[in-house]
Structures are given as structure tokens and as C-alpha cells.
Design an enzyme around this catalytic site. Sequence first.
Site, PDB file in Angstrom:
ATOM      1  N   GLU A   1      14.954  16.950 -97.530  1.00 57.87           N
ATOM      2  CA  GLU A   1      16.246  17.503 -97.974  1.00 57.87           C
ATOM      3  C   GLU A   1      17.357  16.481 -97.789  1.00 57.87           C
ATOM      4  OE1 GLU A   1      15.559  20.956 -95.503  1.00 57.87           O
ATOM      5  OE2 GLU A   1      15.885  22.219 -97.244  1.00 57.87           O
TER       6      GLU A   1
ATOM      7  N   GLU B   1       7.659  23.682 -94.687  1.00 54.23           N
ATOM      8  CA  GLU B   1       8.222  24.791 -93.912  1.00 54.23           C
ATOM      9  C   GLU B   1       7.364  26.056 -93.923  1.00 54.23           C
ATOM     10  OE1 GLU B   1       9.888  22.768 -95.825  1.00 54.23           O
ATOM     11  OE2 GLU B   1      11.830  22.258 -94.984  1.00 54.23           O
TER      12      GLU B   1
HETATM   13  N1  T1G Z   1      10.451  19.022 -84.440  1.00 53.09           N
HETATM   14  C1  T1G Z   1      10.203  18.859 -83.124  1.00 53.09           C
HETATM   15  N2  T1G Z   1       9.140  18.183 -82.621  1.00 53.09           N
HETATM   16  C2  T1G Z   1       8.289  17.646 -83.524  1.00 53.09           C
HETATM   17  C3  T1G Z   1       8.475  17.774 -84.915  1.00 53.09           C
HETATM   18  C4  T1G Z   1       9.613  18.497 -85.364  1.00 53.09           C
HETATM   19  N3  T1G Z   1       9.875  18.647 -86.649  1.00 53.09           N
HETATM   20  N4  T1G Z   1       7.449  17.131 -85.535  1.00 53.09           N
HETATM   21  C5  T1G Z   1       6.669  16.626 -84.557  1.00 53.09           C
HETATM   22  N5  T1G Z   1       7.170  16.929 -83.361  1.00 53.09           N
HETATM   23  C6  T1G Z   1       6.627  16.528 -82.057  1.00 53.09           C
HETATM   24  C7  T1G Z   1       5.257  17.115 -81.807  1.00 53.09           C
HETATM   25  O1  T1G Z   1       5.369  18.411 -81.231  1.00 53.09           O
HETATM   26  C8  T1G Z   1       4.664  16.101 -80.830  1.00 53.09           C
HETATM   27  O2  T1G Z   1       5.247  16.372 -79.564  1.00 53.09           O
HETATM   28  C9  T1G Z   1       5.255  14.783 -81.315  1.00 53.09           C
HETATM   29  O3  T1G Z   1       6.428  15.118 -82.088  1.00 53.09           O
HETATM   30  C10 T1G Z   1       4.312  14.004 -82.214  1.00 53.09           C
HETATM   31  O4  T1G Z   1       3.920  14.918 -83.260  1.00 53.09           O
HETATM   32  C11 T1G Z   1      15.809  22.123 -92.147  1.00 53.09           C
HETATM   33  C12 T1G Z   1      13.989  24.113 -91.511  1.00 53.09           C
HETATM   34  C13 T1G Z   1       5.630  14.368 -88.638  1.00 53.09           C
HETATM   35  C14 T1G Z   1       3.340  14.414 -89.652  1.00 53.09           C
HETATM   36  O5  T1G Z   1       7.186  20.709 -90.303  1.00 53.09           O
HETATM   37  O6  T1G Z   1       3.981  17.435 -89.487  1.00 53.09           O
HETATM   38  O7  T1G Z   1      12.867  20.808 -91.449  1.00 53.09           O
HETATM   39  O8  T1G Z   1       3.111  16.854 -78.295  1.00 53.09           O
HETATM   40  O9  T1G Z   1       1.464  14.797 -82.701  1.00 53.09           O
HETATM   41  O10 T1G Z   1       0.280  13.325 -85.679  1.00 53.09           O
HETATM   42  O11 T1G Z   1      14.914  22.969 -94.116  1.00 53.09           O
HETATM   43  O12 T1G Z   1       4.407  15.853 -86.404  1.00 53.09           O
HETATM   44  O13 T1G Z   1       4.138  14.572 -78.243  1.00 53.09           O
HETATM   45  O14 T1G Z   1       5.272  16.506 -77.113  1.00 53.09           O
HETATM   46  O15 T1G Z   1       2.286  15.847 -84.862  1.00 53.09           O
HETATM   47  O16 T1G Z   1       1.999  11.449 -85.936  1.00 53.09           O
HETATM   48  C15 T1G Z   1       9.787  20.618 -91.115  1.00 53.09           C
HETATM   49  C16 T1G Z   1       6.214  18.770 -88.502  1.00 53.09           C
HETATM   50  C17 T1G Z   1      10.499  21.280 -89.971  1.00 53.09           C
HETATM   51  C18 T1G Z   1       7.041  18.414 -89.731  1.00 53.09           C
HETATM   52  C19 T1G Z   1       3.701  13.428 -87.394  1.00 53.09           C
HETATM   53  N6  T1G Z   1       9.023  19.496 -90.642  1.00 53.09           N
HETATM   54  N7  T1G Z   1       5.614  17.596 -87.900  1.00 53.09           N
HETATM   55  O17 T1G Z   1       2.353  13.672 -87.025  1.00 53.09           O
HETATM   56  O18 T1G Z   1       2.485  13.349 -84.513  1.00 53.09           O
HETATM   57  S1  T1G Z   1      11.425  22.682 -90.506  1.00 53.09           S
HETATM   58  C20 T1G Z   1       7.739  19.643 -90.236  1.00 53.09           C
HETATM   59  C21 T1G Z   1       4.481  17.040 -88.461  1.00 53.09           C
HETATM   60  C22 T1G Z   1      12.678  21.991 -91.435  1.00 53.09           C
HETATM   61  C23 T1G Z   1      14.581  22.238 -92.966  1.00 53.09           C
HETATM   62  C24 T1G Z   1      13.482  22.952 -92.260  1.00 53.09           C
HETATM   63  C25 T1G Z   1       3.889  15.877 -87.714  1.00 53.09           C
HETATM   64  C26 T1G Z   1       4.161  14.519 -88.366  1.00 53.09           C
HETATM   65  P1  T1G Z   1       4.395  16.053 -78.223  1.00 53.09           P
HETATM   66  P2  T1G Z   1       2.445  14.801 -83.841  1.00 53.09           P
HETATM   67  P3  T1G Z   1       1.691  12.877 -85.805  1.00 53.09           P
END
Ligand code: T1G
Length: 708
Positions: free
Chosen positions: A110, A130
Site C-alpha cells: 500500500e 491480509e
Molecule cells: N508485524 C510484526 N511482526 C512481524 C511481521 C509483521 N507484519 N512480519 C514478520 N514479523 C516478525 C515475525 O513474527 C518474526 O518474529 C520475525 O518478524 C521474522 O518473521 C495496513 C493491515 C515478511 C515474508 O502479513 O509474511 O499490513 O519470531 O520468521 O520467514 O493494510 O514474516 O523473530 O520474534 O516470518 O523471513 C501484512 C507477514 C500485515 C506479512 C518474512 N503483512 N510476515 O518471512 O521471517 S497487515 C503480512 C510475513 C497489513 C495493511 C494491513 C513474513 C515475511 P520473531 P519470519 P521470514
Amino acid sequence: MSDLVQLTKDNDIAIITVNNPPVNALSPGVPEGISEAIEQIDKDPTVKAAVLMGAGKTFVAGADIKEFGKITSGKTERGIAFVPLLKRIEDCSKPVVMAIHGTAFGGGLELAMAGHYRVAAPTAQVGQPEVKLGIIPGAAGTQRLPRLAGVAKAVEMCADGNPIKAKEALSLGIVDKLIDGDLLTGAVAFAREVAGKPARKTRERNEKLGTPEQNAAIFAAARDAARKKARGLMAPLAAIDAVEAATKLPFDQGVEAERKLFTECLFSDQSKAMIHVFFGEREVAKVPDVPKETPIIPVNSAAVIGAGTMGGGIAMVFANAGIPVLLREADQAALDRGLNTIRKNYDNSVKKGRFTQQYMDERMALIKPTLSYDGFESVDMVVEAVFEGMALKKQVFGDLDKICKKGAILASNTSTLSIDEIASATSRPGSVIGTHFFSPANVMRLLEIVRGKATSKEVIATCMQLSKKLGKVGVLVGNCRGFVGNRMFGPYRREAQFLVEEGAGIEAVDKAMYDFGMAMGPLAVGDLAGLDVGWRIRKEFKHLEKPGVRQPLAEDRLCEMGRYGQKTGAGWYKYDENRRAILDPVVEENIRKWAAEAGVKQHAILKEEIVDRLIYALVNEGARILAEGFALRAVDIDIIYLTGYGFPAHRGGPMWYADTVGLKKVYDRISEFHKQHGELWEPAPLLKRLAEEGKSFAGFIKEPSAAA
Ligand code: T1G
């Protein structure tokens, strides 16, 4: 400028760098930092254009998911305040070029779409995932994406939540240019090219929004698909509604429509459950008494013993991770059968376009069939997947102990037998561990990693890390019979049989659980796995059954009739040539007969009793497992059921579901069953205690019993 967002300059090009490891989430301070940078750029006459990028391994990967719990629990006033920021970026008097690498997901995409241009590394991915969190894009993603990529692709990306690669994003118009070599250098050069030229605001680009007729067909098809693929889920349908608003309303009103839909989803039980799952899948990798810095044993070569269904699937898992693997069988015919099955599995995936023929050939080349132990002396890890009998397993581990190099990991894929007893056949119990894959091993994500009393921390840490490389979710469990998943599945399938014997229809039981959200009903699952599997285990452990305690009889009788399930064309159901389940009156008549013989009075049973008895059977056993320390946390049990047993993610897992119902209510219901059905329903002491204390499973943690 906050240290989360840096502003630097390359002559006349401003560079905004988001630096919020590990994934540059839009945590508090990041939007503020970006906003401050934009204001400075706007005012600075020496700046002709700007580049925004992420430091470290990725562009912004989304909103900070940890913030959602604070919003829904009222702990923070802050909403998703990105919409005004994104408009401000669009209104910047200088063109802003978004430079994407890694994963621009959710709020990250976004943010990128609010830029005037987007350039990307060829390995980058973009997406709106999402819906996998039970929500929808909340910062105008459903409004800008159709304007860049067209309505059909925007609906698909927002409703499915799957990312697309940079090349496809370029072809769709989400990305303007792919940058080979250094991304920042390329992005700055691109910014120089566009500096001083009129730049379009994404929110004003309406030419791809299609016509009402075209869109009506797109949205109807998308809703049909969502109702089938995402059964019972609200977010995919909400995402479709939000994209539809973009095609019917002016931008600001469309954003308002999206905000309403986003808020409804965010506050839903479904989203809270799915966010619990998101963090849970990462939490299970953390083992309190195995610190992060525990040395890892390199696993660059493996061997599998047994080329049956499980062994063949496990060999594929290693090959798919690029690890060469020996596949040993006792005789040529069995080895040939095993390899043919593997080849057929890969062929099917190539036919379905899941991967190329070349990929298949490379993977097949990594699997080396053998009838001997040649080569075992140098592999880093062996997984035993022979017949489920202790004597044979101990003989195999005795052989491995003599052959394998010092430090090799010796793993068993046993689903019920004791890892400690298997380890006792070796002189190196510290190297012995359970790696319980779930059939089909090359598909199911769950890997139960079974800790023996002597299993070393290095072997545990290695297997936990290896599971991610193998594409699995590794969950550490203790060495009780059935470990965690199958130990709970016993009471679950026991209750399914009791319910049918007491008069609930076969289809009624399966449908009740399918409607609850399970991938399949418990009886159909039995037919799929093979009723003879449980039958053999019940016979092996018959001596442990308490005399006088009622046991289900239906499946033993079905097996005595040769009705093992799909593999024999009939079990609970009959199966046609396409393996479609057909209710069989023969079974229904026999159930009534067997119930009468057992003195079981049949009566009508309501759907909610079916659901309560089946789910609470899981919960009650899960509470015992938690109290005994065979699972580290309640969330581990949830993740086991989500990734290994088809439990619906939008219910969060059996323990999360019990917490949302309320443990007092669950305990009272189980106490009712205890009165009606006797000691098999004895409430677990931990459940009783937590219910009385008004607590939940979520906060309960106990060390694994094997470590005790
Ligand atoms: N927020 C907070 N923590 C996150 C995070 C996030 N979005 N994404 C990852 N982490 C933390 C995760 O818990 C882990 O923590 C560490 O980072 C490494 O993650 C406004 C409302 C990006 C592909 O859904 O898909 O945006 O265990 O092990 O394998 O409209 O993380 O080390 O303490 O997964 O390299 C939308 C979710 C949110 C992306 C990387 N975004 N993340 O994978 O590492 S909603 C997502 C992922 C939103 C808007 C809406 C994956 C990754 P810890 P990891 P990875």
C-alpha cells in the site's frame, strides 16, 4: 528523523530509508518518520525527486501485526493511520520512487502504491496477504491496486492473499521497472530520469477500473470461488466488497467503505484466531531450554530407510530442500514400487504446472535408491520409516549405530512407539530423535519433533531449524504414546464412533465437523487413513484397556468385514471409481445391530452435542498433555492441529477455541459428559483448575517432561 527512518541525499535525489528490523514493519514511529521526510523533501528546493526503500532484507512487509491486539483490546487509540500519509506522499511536489526488494506485503505494498513510481529487484515479491490474518488491506490497498493492476488481478490478490513475483508485477503495471544489480543505484538513476516530469497520483488513475458489466462477472466469480476455497471465512468476501467499492465510488468514498470492512474484520473472532496462528507458527520454533545460540549440526546429506508411503514422501521432502538423500529398501521390488510412487507424485505436480520437468528431474537426481547401507557411513542424518514394529526399529537403529559416522542424527518417523526405547538400541541416545511426518509427508506441513530423555540440545536445535528448510512447521513434543497429535486424535475418533453407535447418523457426524470448519469429518478421515491402522494399534495395546470401560466397536467390526476404508473401496462409506464417498445402508444396519448387541440405546443427537463431544475430547486430552509437559505451550497444540489435522485456522486451534468459549463453560460441558458417559470423560485436572481460577490455556507453560 527517528532512527527508524533515515533521510539522506545523493545530490539532487533524496533517499528515505526505513530501518525497522526484522521486516521494516510500519510500527509506531515509522509512519511518522516517513511523513517527516516527505515534508522535508517537499520544502527542499535542491531535491528534484525521492527514493524510498527498506534497509536489510526487505522493503516494508506490512503493518506491525503486534499492534492489532492493542487496538482490539482498546490498549491503544491508534488505528491504521496510514491513509492520510499515503495521500500526502502522492501529493508530494517531487516524484517519489519506491524501490522494492524482499517482500512488499500488506501495508508495504500500500505504501509502495502511493509512490508515483515503483522499481523492484527481480527477486522481489508484492502482495496483500491480509486475508491470511482474517482482515483485509486497511490503507487503501483495495482502492489503489485495481487502479494499477486492473480489477480482476486486484480481486484475486486481495481475496486469496497470495503474493506475486516482480516479473508479473511489472507485466501488470504494479511495478514500472525491474532493476538488475544494485537496487539503490538503479532507483536513484530512475528517479533522476523522472525528476521534473509530471507524475501521476495512483488514486487518480481510473483507466483500469473496467466497466460495470465486466466487473459484475469478475465479482460474481470471485465470490463463488471464495465461498468454496475459503469456506466460512469473512475476510475474503469483505476484500471483494472493498475492491468492488473502488469500481463504483470516488476514491475517498471507496477508502471509507474499505475502512468499515477492515474494522469489522479486525474485531472479529476469526481475525484474532488467525493472528494467534501467525505468531503461533513462529512461537513453536522457540524451545525455552534450547537457547538460540545452541550449535547446529550441518545437514547436507541424508538417508531414509523404507520406501513405503512415508519413506518415499520423506525422501521427496529432503530432495525438495536440495539435500541429496539415499533411499534404502530391503528388496528390489519394494524399492521399485517406492521410486515409481515418487516419480508419479512429481509427474502429477508437473502436469498441474506446480513446477517444471527440469525441477522434477533435478529433484529425482537427488534421490539415490539403494538396497544396502553403502553411503550411510557419511550421511549427516538418517530417518527410519520402516514398518511400525518395535523389534524391527531397534534392529535398524542397532545397525545404524554401527555404520553411521559420529554425530550423525538418527531419527525415527514412528507415529506411536517410544523414542527412548528405540534409542536404547544404540550407544548414542543423544543423537536419537523422533521426526514424525504426516501423510502425505511431501504435502502436510506438520513435523512433530519428538524429544527423547537423552536427545541432545544440538540435535533438537538442528531438527527445529531443519524443519523450516524442509518447508515444515516443526513442533517439539514429548515422548508419550501418540506424542501430541495422535494422542488427542484417539479420543476425538473414539467419540465419533460412540456418537454413531448412540444414533447420530454417519453423515451427520462428518457434516457437523465439516461445517465447524474441519477439512474432513472424523469418519471420512478414518476411511482415508485406513481403519486398519487404528485396528492394529488397538490390538497391540489391548492389554492397556481398562476392563469394564466402554470402548468403541464399530471400526473393529468394519475391519473384521475387510472394510478398511478407501484402500479397500469401502469402510464407513462405499467409494466409487473417483473415490467419492457414498453412504452404505449395510453399515447403517450393522451399526444398529452392533449397538443393540452392546446394549447401547440409540437416540437423536443434536449437532451441537456432536461438535462439543468431538472438540472437547481434543481439549480434555490436550489439557492432560499440557499438564504432563508433553507439549510446551497450548499454542503448540493449536499449531499441531492446524498444520497436521485440518483444524480451521479461523478457529485458532482446539486450545484457542476452548479459551474463546471460556474454560468454565468447557469444564461444565465436559462434567456433563462425565456424568452421562463415565470415566473416559473425567475432566482433566488442569482444565478444572484453570476454569476455577478464571484463567485460560494461553498463559500456561510447563517444561517438557523428558527434560524433567
Ligand atoms: N508485524 C510484526 N511482526 C512481524 C511481521 C509483521 N507484519 N512480519 C514478520 N514479523 C516478525 C515475525 O513474527 C518474526 O518474529 C520475525 O518478524 C521474522 O518473521 C495496513 C493491515 C515478511 C515474508 O502479513 O509474511 O499490513 O519470531 O520468521 O520467514 O493494510 O514474516 O523473530 O520474534 O516470518 O523471513 C501484512 C507477514 C500485515 C506479512 C518474512 N503483512 N510476515 O518471512 O521471517 S497487515 C503480512 C510475513 C497489513 C495493511 C494491513 C513474513 C515475511 P520473531 P519470519 P521470514
